[in-house]
Design a protein around this motif. Structure first.
Motif, mmCIF file in Angstrom:
data_model
loop_
_atom_site.group_PDB
_atom_site.id
_atom_site.type_symbol
_atom_site.label_atom_id
_atom_site.label_comp_id
_atom_site.label_asym_id
_atom_site.label_seq_id
_atom_site.Cartn_x
_atom_site.Cartn_y
_atom_site.Cartn_z
ATOM 1 N N ARG A 3 29.611 -137.985 -13.274
ATOM 2 C CA ARG A 3 31.000 -138.036 -13.760
ATOM 3 C C ARG A 3 31.778 -139.209 -13.221
ATOM 4 O O ARG A 3 33.008 -139.255 -13.319
ATOM 5 N N GLN B 279 27.581 -137.122 -17.835
ATOM 6 C CA GLN B 279 28.496 -136.153 -18.435
ATOM 7 C C GLN B 279 29.819 -136.795 -18.839
ATOM 8 O O GLN B 279 30.379 -136.482 -19.899
ATOM 9 N N GLU B 280 30.346 -137.698 -17.977
ATOM 10 C CA GLU B 280 31.567 -138.456 -18.282
ATOM 11 C C GLU B 280 31.283 -139.917 -17.958
ATOM 12 O O GLU B 280 30.907 -140.240 -16.830
#
Length: 251
Positions: free
Chosen positions: A155, A172-173
């Protein structure tokens, strides 16, 4: 028919005779602590939690008690910075033929199970190790050789440099991602990304991109990509030599 039975008996006996030592540490830290670890011929299992301390459990195993006892788990600790190193007897006259499956020294088996605060950052240096990482929310830097692993839930900024490695990585990010691989196989799954810049090249390697209509340009003994989507705010760069890189853009 007797050979498999004898082999199974031998393996069971060897396992039964193994000596195990367990080291446990709970280290109070700041939520955004910087955690670093050096691993050689070990296993790393790292997760995160709503905790105010780093929880470290180390399993050390070998057939000889002396070898187990001589493994040193060295920890430098501060509230904002914790560093772990492993030391054990590696004979100076050891002739390592590990690259062809032979060696004259039986190394101890060392497995780390580590829980970090969710906001921590992480740095790993590893050789001939196995990594299983549920990423914390901070920056991640990984430098390995002859290692394998799976890294999920990234992330923040992420950098991996690996030689002869095999990795599955889940972003994920997206922030800034930098991948450098030599003779390595790397799979990068990137979720929910519309604004990004993709830039990189391969040399005598294979590049595969799915989930986005991105065409790589052929270059001498490799491929090159320079592509911008939307605002281009997230940055993905790569440099792969004699390896495979698979980029999967997922919504």
């Amino acid at each position: 028919m007797r050979t498999p039975i004898l082999l199974a008996f031998f393996l069971m006996s060897a396992s039964a005779n193994a000596v195990e030592r367990v080291v446990q540490e709970t280290i109070p830290v700041n939520p955004d602590v910087r955690f670093s670890i050096e691993s050689s011929r070990g296993e790393l299992e790292i997760t995160t939690g709503s905790v105010d301390a780093i929880e470290i459990t180390v399993y050390i195993e070998h057939d000889e008690q002396k070898v187990v006892d001589e493994v040193a788990i060295n920890i430098d600790r501060e509230l904002s910075d914790v560093a772990v190193r492993v030391g054990y007897d590696d004979p100076a006259d050891n002739v390592d033929f590990d690259f062809i499956g032979l060696r004259d020294y039986d190394y101890p088996e060392i497995r780390f199970v580590i829980v970090l605060p969710d906001a921590a950052s992480l740095k790993i240096e590893a050789h001939r190790s196995q990594l299983d990482i549920a990423a914390p929310a901070g920056r991640i830097d990984i430098d390995t050789s002859r290692s394998t692993g799976r890294i999920t839930g990234v992330r923040n900024d992420f950098e991996i440099v690996t030689t002869r490695g095999n990795y599955d990585i889940e972003i994920q990010e997206l922030h800034d991602v930098d991948v450098e691989g030599q003779r390595s196989n790397i799979r990068l799954d990137i979720f929910a990304m519309t604004d990004f810049t993709l830039s990189g090249e391969t040399s005598r390697g294979n590049l595969r991109i799915t989930g986005q209509d991105i065409v790589a340009q052929d270059r001498e003994r490799g491929e090159r990509v320079d592509y911008v989507s939307g605002t281009g705010s997230g940055f993905v760069s790569f440099d792969v030599e004699r390896g495979d890189l698979q980029l999967n853009f997922r919504n």
